[in-house]
Enzyme design. Structure first.
Site, PDB file in Angstrom:
ATOM      1  N   HIS A  76       5.153   1.126  -8.596  1.00  0.00           N
ATOM      2  CA  HIS A  76       4.676   0.137  -7.448  1.00  0.00           C
ATOM      3  C   HIS A  76       3.186  -0.171  -7.979  1.00  0.00           C
ATOM      4  O   HIS A  76       3.108  -1.530  -8.333  1.00  0.00           O
ATOM      5  CB  HIS A  76       4.564   0.940  -6.160  1.00  0.00           C
ATOM      6  CG  HIS A  76       3.893  -0.093  -4.858  1.00  0.00           C
ATOM      7  ND1 HIS A  76       4.919  -1.099  -4.376  1.00  0.00           N
ATOM      8  CD2 HIS A  76       2.804  -0.563  -4.346  1.00  0.00           C
ATOM      9  CE1 HIS A  76       4.412  -1.887  -3.645  1.00  0.00           C
ATOM     10  NE2 HIS A  76       3.039  -1.630  -3.655  1.00  0.00           N
ATOM     11  N   LYS A 115      12.840  -0.691   6.486  1.00  0.00           N
ATOM     12  CA  LYS A 115      12.026  -1.765   6.055  1.00  0.00           C
ATOM     13  C   LYS A 115      12.314  -1.884   4.267  1.00  0.00           C
ATOM     14  O   LYS A 115      12.402  -3.181   3.986  1.00  0.00           O
ATOM     15  CB  LYS A 115      10.508  -1.250   5.939  1.00  0.00           C
ATOM     16  CG  LYS A 115       9.521  -2.610   5.573  1.00  0.00           C
ATOM     17  CD  LYS A 115       9.230  -2.435   4.255  1.00  0.00           C
ATOM     18  CE  LYS A 115       8.236  -3.649   3.915  1.00  0.00           C
ATOM     19  NZ  LYS A 115       7.687  -3.571   2.589  1.00  0.00           N
ATOM     20  N   GLU A 152       6.011  -9.315  -2.448  1.00  0.00           N
ATOM     21  CA  GLU A 152       5.850  -7.843  -2.976  1.00  0.00           C
ATOM     22  C   GLU A 152       6.134  -7.460  -4.483  1.00  0.00           C
ATOM     23  O   GLU A 152       7.301  -7.704  -4.821  1.00  0.00           O
ATOM     24  CB  GLU A 152       6.695  -6.882  -1.900  1.00  0.00           C
ATOM     25  CG  GLU A 152       5.950  -5.310  -1.953  1.00  0.00           C
ATOM     26  CD  GLU A 152       6.534  -4.522  -0.920  1.00  0.00           C
ATOM     27  OE1 GLU A 152       6.911  -4.989   0.224  1.00  0.00           O
ATOM     28  OE2 GLU A 152       7.058  -3.282  -1.390  1.00  0.00           O
ATOM     29  N   ASP A 155      18.061 -17.925   8.041  1.00  0.00           N
ATOM     30  CA  ASP A 155      16.911 -17.473   9.033  1.00  0.00           C
ATOM     31  C   ASP A 155      16.598 -16.185   9.111  1.00  0.00           C
ATOM     32  O   ASP A 155      17.394 -15.322   9.660  1.00  0.00           O
ATOM     33  CB  ASP A 155      17.642 -18.092  10.444  1.00  0.00           C
ATOM     34  CG  ASP A 155      16.637 -17.876  11.700  1.00  0.00           C
ATOM     35  OD1 ASP A 155      15.782 -16.931  11.725  1.00  0.00           O
ATOM     36  OD2 ASP A 155      16.864 -18.216  12.686  1.00  0.00           O
TER      37      ASP A 155
END
Ligand code: MEV
Length: 436
Positions: free
Chosen positions: A391, A278, A85, A294
């Site tokens: 962004h 998130k 991202e 993991d």
């Protein structure tokens, strides 16, 4: 129509690719060329990657970036991040720089215990099972000695073994719950091996004359839990509210109040909490992946923790008391810095070396900081300028690449968008104008 294939894993790599091309790409060799273009020219390195999983036919690249200037407990770190991202590494670096001059990040490992279960059914009296377990407990633990010796030498091992009556959740359902300390190993293999041994011994011992009124426990499965609410790290930042001004644009008090309000919303509203968390996982996962851990286990465990009070909620919290702004988060993290990929994947080794070859608890601290920094950066943008500005600026190159812009075009348009707002349409338009 595509045919079923048998014995596929025995095919050579080339045979596997040829099968794929003829079944899914009508024999067109472009896909084959693409897959091979991602092979590493160093054959030994490629073989290492081939052997990580079954049926490897190529590699899948992710950008590996670094975020410098993280001051954690008085020590400066450059944090490795593997993530696709666009804005994540930039946001992390930004938050790191911001807090570097405001005391940096403070962390504390609150606990490092992991658990696993032998899940079984028992139809007899719970009280007779309890007294049987009391008699057998030391033998069950003794049977794991060959497996736990090395771990015990490193200061870890099995800390406790309990019988849990879960018949209120499911008829006849009981658990043997073992608590583990696995030091610098993530410990999944160690824990699962111990649980399998405990289950085997439990089955044998209860089969051989222990009085359970004729009822035998029936083992269903034995497995570690990725829910680790007792393997938790805290990360926090704090500073006088007067120091929160952003380039003189925002008043510290006003910013702190709005920021805290944004956190409160995530605490009470699951729709917002999921997106809020998130943002935290943007930082957490990137470092978890870069350090060969993991991320599925970490994700599952953290989200369960976020819902531990019965409703999914924010992992982070913020307060303003006596003129002091505080922002913190507790998260469960089961990590390893030895074993698994950490000693195999050259990039993982490099990432860990960059962090000073941390112990697992130290890595918990670093990763929690990456998550908190990411959350801070997101909330700072959301409560001030909005996220799209930063962004889209980071996304600009992706859009230009999508339209095959050359270096000259890229440089000109990066310059142009320093003073113009980026949107997909605006970039396409500007590129069109430039090309005309
Ligand atoms: C985007 O990847 C993450 C954010 O949506 C997180 C948030 O909303 O807090 C910006």
């Amino acid at each position: 129509m595509q045919k079923f294939v048998s014995g596929f894993s025995k095919f050579t790599k080339d045979e596997k690719i040829n099968w794929l091309i003829s079944n899914y790409f009508s024999g067109n060799l472009d896909a084959k060329i693409l897959l091979k273009s991602y092979w590493n020219s160093d054959q030994k390195l490629q073989k290492l990657h081939d052997e990580f999983i079954e049926n490897t036919i190529s590699n899948f690249y992710m950008p590996f970036g670094i975020a410098p200037n993280f001051l954690i407990n008085g020590k400066v770190y450059t944090i490795p991040m593997a993530i696709e991202e666009s804005s994540v590494v930039a946001a992390a670096s930004n938050a790191a720089k911001f807090w570097m001059t405001r005391g940096g990040f403070k962390t504390e490992v609150l606990s490092t215990k992991k658990i696993g279960h032998v899940h079984f059914l028992f139809k007899g009296q719970p009280s007779s099972l309890q007294s049987c377990f009391k008699k057998l407990k030391s033998q069950l633990l003794a049977s794991t000695k060959p497996l736990t010796q090395n771990m015990e030498q490193r200061g870890g091992g099995i800390l406790d073994l309990k019988l849990i009556d879960s018949t209120k959740k499911l008829p006849h359902y009981f658990q043997l719950e073992a608590t583990f300390e696995t030091k610098d190993a993530m410990g999944a293999n160690f824990i699962n091996s111990c649980l399998e041994q405990i289950a085997d011994s439990f089955e044998q011992l209860t089969n051989s004359g222990v009085d359970l009124d004729g009822h035998q426990p029936k083992i269903v499965m034995r497995i570690l839990s990725n829910y680790v609410p007792n393997c938790v790290v805290r990360a926090q930042v704090s500073c006088p509210v007067s120091k929160l001004t952003l380039n003189g644009h925002f008043d510290g008090q006003e910013f702190a109040e709005k920021f805290i309000q944004a956190v409160r919303i995530a605490e009470v509203e699951p729709y917002r909490a999921v997106t809020h968390n998130k943002g935290i996982m943007n930082g957490v996962d990137a470092v978890v992946i870069a350090t060969g851990n993991d991320f599925r286990a970490v994700e599952a465990g953290i989200h369960a923790f976020a819902a531990r009070h019965g409703q999914y909620s924010s992992l982070s919290h913020a307060s303003l008391e006596d003129g002091n702004f505080k922002f913190w988060m507790d998260i469960p993290l089961a990590l390893g810095t030895v074993g698994g990929l950490t000693s195999l994947h050259p990039m993982v080794k490099l990432a860990l070396e960059m962090l000073g070859n941390p112990s697992a608890p130290q890595l918990m601290e670093i990763i929690a900081v990456a998550g908190l920094a990411q959350n801070f950066a997101a909330l700072r943008s959301l409560t001030t300028t909005g996220i799209q500005k930063g962004h889209m600026k980071m996304h600009l190159l992706n859009i230009l690449n999508q339209f095959d812009a050359n270096e000259n075009e890229k440089n000109q348009l990066i310059d142009f968008f320093k003073t113009n707002s980026v949107s997909h349409r605006a970039v396409v338009e500007a590129l069109k104008n430039l090309r005309n």
